[in-house]
Motif scaffolding. Structure first.
Motif, mmCIF file in Angstrom:
data_model
loop_
_atom_site.group_PDB
_atom_site.id
_atom_site.type_symbol
_atom_site.label_atom_id
_atom_site.label_comp_id
_atom_site.label_asym_id
_atom_site.label_seq_id
_atom_site.Cartn_x
_atom_site.Cartn_y
_atom_site.Cartn_z
ATOM 1 N N THR A 190 -30.696 -36.146 -47.976
ATOM 2 C CA THR A 190 -30.471 -36.406 -46.779
ATOM 3 C C THR A 190 -29.818 -37.636 -46.263
ATOM 4 O O THR A 190 -30.169 -38.760 -46.694
ATOM 5 C CB THR A 190 -31.650 -36.010 -45.908
ATOM 6 O OG1 THR A 190 -32.593 -36.839 -46.057
ATOM 7 C CG2 THR A 190 -32.127 -34.595 -46.339
ATOM 8 N N SER A 237 -26.710 -37.696 -34.938
ATOM 9 C CA SER A 237 -26.675 -38.490 -36.131
ATOM 10 C C SER A 237 -27.847 -39.433 -36.210
ATOM 11 O O SER A 237 -28.321 -39.691 -35.225
ATOM 12 C CB SER A 237 -25.496 -39.446 -36.462
ATOM 13 O OG SER A 237 -25.268 -40.134 -35.150
ATOM 14 N N ARG A 290 -32.362 -31.892 -38.653
ATOM 15 C CA ARG A 290 -31.215 -31.632 -39.209
ATOM 16 C C ARG A 290 -30.659 -32.523 -40.303
ATOM 17 O O ARG A 290 -30.188 -32.281 -41.258
ATOM 18 C CB ARG A 290 -30.134 -31.987 -37.928
ATOM 19 C CG ARG A 290 -29.969 -30.787 -36.817
ATOM 20 C CD ARG A 290 -29.100 -31.074 -35.798
ATOM 21 N NE ARG A 290 -29.140 -29.946 -34.586
ATOM 22 C CZ ARG A 290 -28.157 -29.687 -33.872
ATOM 23 N NH1 ARG A 290 -27.027 -30.236 -34.137
ATOM 24 N NH2 ARG A 290 -28.267 -28.709 -33.189
ATOM 25 N N ARG A 291 -31.087 -33.900 -40.259
ATOM 26 C CA ARG A 291 -30.895 -34.759 -41.180
ATOM 27 C C ARG A 291 -32.115 -35.118 -42.288
ATOM 28 O O ARG A 291 -31.500 -35.597 -43.210
ATOM 29 C CB ARG A 291 -30.520 -36.173 -40.590
ATOM 30 C CG ARG A 291 -29.422 -36.162 -39.207
ATOM 31 C CD ARG A 291 -28.236 -35.838 -39.908
ATOM 32 N NE ARG A 291 -27.134 -35.649 -38.998
ATOM 33 C CZ ARG A 291 -25.889 -35.220 -39.190
ATOM 34 N NH1 ARG A 291 -25.671 -34.784 -40.195
ATOM 35 N NH2 ARG A 291 -25.128 -35.204 -38.132
#
Length: 143
Positions: A141, A36, A77-78
């Motif tokens: 995103t 995260s 990923r983000r």
């Protein structure tokens, strides 16, 4: 990991380097390394702990690389990035063989950014802030 002068990472293996680091780091403790954006604050704290603990850059090299792989994987990923092998000119500029290409084509150097945090410390080198001011993220995103 092999000695830095014998081993050259490549883009195709960066995701697995990050995953192996997360598995090792979370096996004994409860570090919230969940890819995260918020977890980048923990990376700041881990790098600061290495520096304050007296580790020199050579001794901390492998851990800094692992943390950089993790930060890069957060970008992938983000923010919609992709790991890429850098060309000769880019390697000379970034001092690293791999980087993350953002959707707009810009290349970022998360491994180098972690090294900068280790060397300079302070809020100007925050990895959490690095993500928040990152240019070229894919629209929509998570921040």
């Amino acid at each position: 990991m092999e000695a830095a002068d014998e081993w050259i990472p490549d883009a195709g293996r960066m995701r697995s380097y990050a995953a192996a680091f997360v598995a090792r780091a979370t096996a004994r403790g409860r570090l919230p390394l969940d890819y995260s954006v918020a977890s980048l604050r923990l990376v700041d704290a881990l790098v600061d702990g290495l520096r304050k603990g007296g580790a020199d850059r050579e001794r901390a090299h492998d851990t800094l690389f692992d943390l950089g792989a993790y930060v890069g994987e957060v970008l992938v990923r983000r923010a919609g990035g992709a790991w890429v092998d850098l060309d000769e000119r880019q390697r000379a500029y970034f001092g690293q063989p791999v980087g993350v290409r953002m959707p707009d084509g810009r290349i970022w150097n998360p491994v180098g950014k972690v090294h900068n945090r280790f060397e300079a410390g302070g809020p100007q080198e925050s990895l959490g802030t690095f993500y928040l001011v990152l240019h070229g993220r894919a629209r929509g995103t998570a921040a």
